[in-house]
Design a protein around this motif. Sequence first.
Motif, PDB file in Angstrom:
ATOM      1  N   ASP A  36     -10.758   8.018   1.997  1.00  0.00           N
ATOM      2  CA  ASP A  36     -11.241   9.615   0.900  1.00  0.00           C
ATOM      3  C   ASP A  36      -9.619   9.567   0.141  1.00  0.00           C
ATOM      4  O   ASP A  36      -9.030   9.116  -0.095  1.00  0.00           O
ATOM      5  N   ARG A  37      -9.803  10.946  -1.381  1.00  0.00           N
ATOM      6  CA  ARG A  37      -9.732  10.391  -2.269  1.00  0.00           C
ATOM      7  C   ARG A  37      -7.688  10.937  -1.842  1.00  0.00           C
ATOM      8  O   ARG A  37      -6.655  10.431  -2.333  1.00  0.00           O
ATOM      9  N   GLU A  38      -7.937  12.247  -0.863  1.00  0.00           N
ATOM     10  CA  GLU A  38      -6.709  12.923  -0.764  1.00  0.00           C
ATOM     11  C   GLU A  38      -5.350  12.001  -0.023  1.00  0.00           C
ATOM     12  O   GLU A  38      -3.982  11.791  -0.141  1.00  0.00           O
ATOM     13  N   THR A  39      -6.326  11.126   1.048  1.00  0.00           N
ATOM     14  CA  THR A  39      -5.376  10.125   1.431  1.00  0.00           C
ATOM     15  C   THR A  39      -5.089   9.270   0.968  1.00  0.00           C
ATOM     16  O   THR A  39      -3.733   8.745   0.452  1.00  0.00           O
ATOM     17  N   ALA A  40      -6.064   9.042  -0.013  1.00  0.00           N
ATOM     18  CA  ALA A  40      -5.774   7.799  -0.475  1.00  0.00           C
ATOM     19  C   ALA A  40      -4.019   7.730  -1.940  1.00  0.00           C
ATOM     20  O   ALA A  40      -3.369   7.238  -1.846  1.00  0.00           O
ATOM     21  N   SER A  41      -4.606   8.913  -2.232  1.00  0.00           N
ATOM     22  CA  SER A  41      -3.489   9.786  -3.007  1.00  0.00           C
ATOM     23  C   SER A  41      -1.886   9.925  -2.144  1.00  0.00           C
ATOM     24  O   SER A  41      -0.955   9.569  -2.955  1.00  0.00           O
ATOM     25  N   ALA A  42      -1.765  10.319  -1.480  1.00  0.00           N
ATOM     26  CA  ALA A  42      -0.246  10.527  -0.141  1.00  0.00           C
ATOM     27  C   ALA A  42       0.250   8.741   0.419  1.00  0.00           C
ATOM     28  O   ALA A  42       0.836   8.169  -1.001  1.00  0.00           O
ATOM     29  N   LEU A  43      -1.265   7.759   0.052  1.00  0.00           N
ATOM     30  CA  LEU A  43      -0.763   6.197   0.899  1.00  0.00           C
ATOM     31  C   LEU A  43       0.606   5.836  -0.400  1.00  0.00           C
ATOM     32  O   LEU A  43       0.776   5.185  -1.027  1.00  0.00           O
ATOM     33  N   GLY A  44      -0.656   6.335  -2.236  1.00  0.00           N
ATOM     34  CA  GLY A  44      -0.047   5.649  -2.931  1.00  0.00           C
ATOM     35  C   GLY A  44       1.232   6.366  -3.971  1.00  0.00           C
ATOM     36  O   GLY A  44       2.138   5.132  -3.753  1.00  0.00           O
ATOM     37  N   LYS A  45       1.496   7.401  -3.137  1.00  0.00           N
ATOM     38  CA  LYS A  45       2.725   8.156  -3.240  1.00  0.00           C
ATOM     39  C   LYS A  45       3.908   7.631  -2.219  1.00  0.00           C
ATOM     40  O   LYS A  45       5.119   6.696  -2.649  1.00  0.00           O
ATOM     41  N   VAL A  46       2.968   7.039  -0.803  1.00  0.00           N
ATOM     42  CA  VAL A  46       4.463   6.375  -0.254  1.00  0.00           C
ATOM     43  C   VAL A  46       4.159   4.910  -0.998  1.00  0.00           C
ATOM     44  O   VAL A  46       5.723   4.396  -0.420  1.00  0.00           O
ATOM     45  N   LEU A  47       3.663   4.278  -1.068  1.00  0.00           N
ATOM     46  CA  LEU A  47       3.758   3.135  -1.815  1.00  0.00           C
ATOM     47  C   LEU A  47       4.492   2.877  -2.935  1.00  0.00           C
ATOM     48  O   LEU A  47       5.572   2.324  -3.117  1.00  0.00           O
ATOM     49  N   MET A  48       4.533   3.764  -3.903  1.00  0.00           N
ATOM     50  CA  MET A  48       5.047   3.843  -5.171  1.00  0.00           C
ATOM     51  C   MET A  48       6.727   4.061  -4.083  1.00  0.00           C
ATOM     52  O   MET A  48       7.786   3.763  -4.833  1.00  0.00           O
ATOM     53  N   SER A  49       7.384   5.144  -3.685  1.00  0.00           N
ATOM     54  CA  SER A  49       8.444   4.952  -3.127  1.00  0.00           C
ATOM     55  C   SER A  49       9.144   4.053  -2.232  1.00  0.00           C
ATOM     56  O   SER A  49       9.823   4.902  -1.591  1.00  0.00           O
ATOM     57  N   ARG A  50       8.711   2.982  -1.492  1.00  0.00           N
ATOM     58  CA  ARG A  50       8.716   2.083  -1.092  1.00  0.00           C
ATOM     59  C   ARG A  50       8.605   2.160   0.435  1.00  0.00           C
ATOM     60  O   ARG A  50      10.138   2.056   0.725  1.00  0.00           O
ATOM     61  N   GLU A  51       8.715   2.869   0.797  1.00  0.00           N
ATOM     62  CA  GLU A  51       7.802   3.369   1.967  1.00  0.00           C
ATOM     63  C   GLU A  51       7.596   2.638   2.701  1.00  0.00           C
ATOM     64  O   GLU A  51       7.557   2.741   3.728  1.00  0.00           O
ATOM     65  N   VAL A  52       6.803   1.891   1.819  1.00  0.00           N
ATOM     66  CA  VAL A  52       5.619   0.862   3.159  1.00  0.00           C
ATOM     67  C   VAL A  52       6.524  -0.509   2.854  1.00  0.00           C
ATOM     68  O   VAL A  52       7.002  -1.082   2.185  1.00  0.00           O
ATOM     69  N   GLU A  53       6.797  -1.172   4.183  1.00  0.00           N
ATOM     70  CA  GLU A  53       7.109  -2.552   4.663  1.00  0.00           C
ATOM     71  C   GLU A  53       6.335  -3.293   3.670  1.00  0.00           C
ATOM     72  O   GLU A  53       5.286  -3.082   4.596  1.00  0.00           O
ATOM     73  N   LYS A  54       5.866  -4.237   3.603  1.00  0.00           N
ATOM     74  CA  LYS A  54       5.358  -5.251   3.370  1.00  0.00           C
ATOM     75  C   LYS A  54       5.603  -6.980   3.634  1.00  0.00           C
ATOM     76  O   LYS A  54       7.260  -7.123   2.708  1.00  0.00           O
ATOM     77  N   ASP A  55       4.963  -7.666   4.357  1.00  0.00           N
ATOM     78  CA  ASP A  55       5.718  -8.851   4.718  1.00  0.00           C
ATOM     79  C   ASP A  55       4.981  -9.745   5.026  1.00  0.00           C
ATOM     80  O   ASP A  55       2.837  -9.357   4.890  1.00  0.00           O
ATOM     81  N   TYR A  56       5.167 -10.915   3.421  1.00  0.00           N
ATOM     82  CA  TYR A  56       3.997 -11.858   3.174  1.00  0.00           C
ATOM     83  C   TYR A  56       5.056 -13.258   4.356  1.00  0.00           C
ATOM     84  O   TYR A  56       5.762 -13.578   3.641  1.00  0.00           O
ATOM     85  N   LEU A  57       4.233 -14.506   4.289  1.00  0.00           N
ATOM     86  CA  LEU A  57       4.415 -15.170   4.613  1.00  0.00           C
ATOM     87  C   LEU A  57       4.164 -15.944   3.256  1.00  0.00           C
ATOM     88  O   LEU A  57       3.009 -16.071   2.970  1.00  0.00           O
ATOM     89  N   ALA A  58       5.092 -17.323   3.000  1.00  0.00           N
ATOM     90  CA  ALA A  58       4.779 -18.119   1.826  1.00  0.00           C
ATOM     91  C   ALA A  58       5.590 -19.188   1.994  1.00  0.00           C
ATOM     92  O   ALA A  58       6.217 -19.198   2.609  1.00  0.00           O
ATOM     93  N   VAL A  59       4.843 -20.555   1.353  1.00  0.00           N
ATOM     94  CA  VAL A  59       4.903 -22.346   1.740  1.00  0.00           C
ATOM     95  C   VAL A  59       5.489 -22.185   0.452  1.00  0.00           C
ATOM     96  O   VAL A  59       5.136 -22.509  -0.211  1.00  0.00           O
TER      97      VAL A  59
END
Length: 255
Positions: free
Chosen positions: A87-110
């Motif tokens: 839903d748009r409300e949840t997408a907006s809330a998650l988008g704000k969390v992403l913008m605030s850098r509160e989401v941890e994202k780990d990638y593996l790279a070679v």
Amino acid sequence: MHPRFSSPAPSPADSQDIAATDLPVLYADEVLAVIDKPAGLMVHDSALARGETDFAADRLREQFGRPIFLVHRLDRATSGCLLLAFDRETASALGKVLMSREVEKDYLAVCRGWPAEDAFEVDHDLDGGPGKPLKKPAQTRFAVLARTELAVPGSGFETSRYALLRAQPQTGRFRQIRRHLKHLSHHLIGDTSHGDGRHNRTFRMLGIHRMLLHAQRLAFVHPRSGERLQVVAPADTDGEFAKALAMFETAPPSS
């Protein structure tokens, strides 16, 4: 992590025909889901699609039987955790969390070569991609997980060095990890746009044809429950990535 429902990741044999199966669900509840996107599948239609007709967004609408809202993007050649909302409300809330850098994202790279430091950060401004020349701040943290040195007959070199990295982008710029590795001259293996052709050919000789970038982990606070979720997409379910990881099994620990 307490998923309401999930499906197992495909075996390497299954992943050869990603169009034949539903996309693996790593976590899902009534408002959001995290999917394990296979390498080679575009997330959505865009100017980069070039006639492509198969998109993760379309598949997921049919798979879940409801509208979906993509919270972030993964490059076509990148596999792993893809976050979406229902839903748009949840997408907006998650988008704000992403913008605030509160989401941890780990990638593996070679990457090619051995970085001089075991842990380091790249702070190098990047533009927004084609048609978006304005540069913005971009930061990525890297850690060396393992190193290996391969003998490559016919390459003109006795051996070539490679490193397995954990990459943690602190911002979300266009192809950020790939371009930051190019900036360091530690090009991402399999990257045909920003990589090194000689090293890409070396890995193709070894049976590895994909770009070696995998979104391994997402950690964030659920916008409804307040629970901190951690979702992990195993890299070794992809046959080619598993083959690359096996090259580092006997590598000395980074120290």
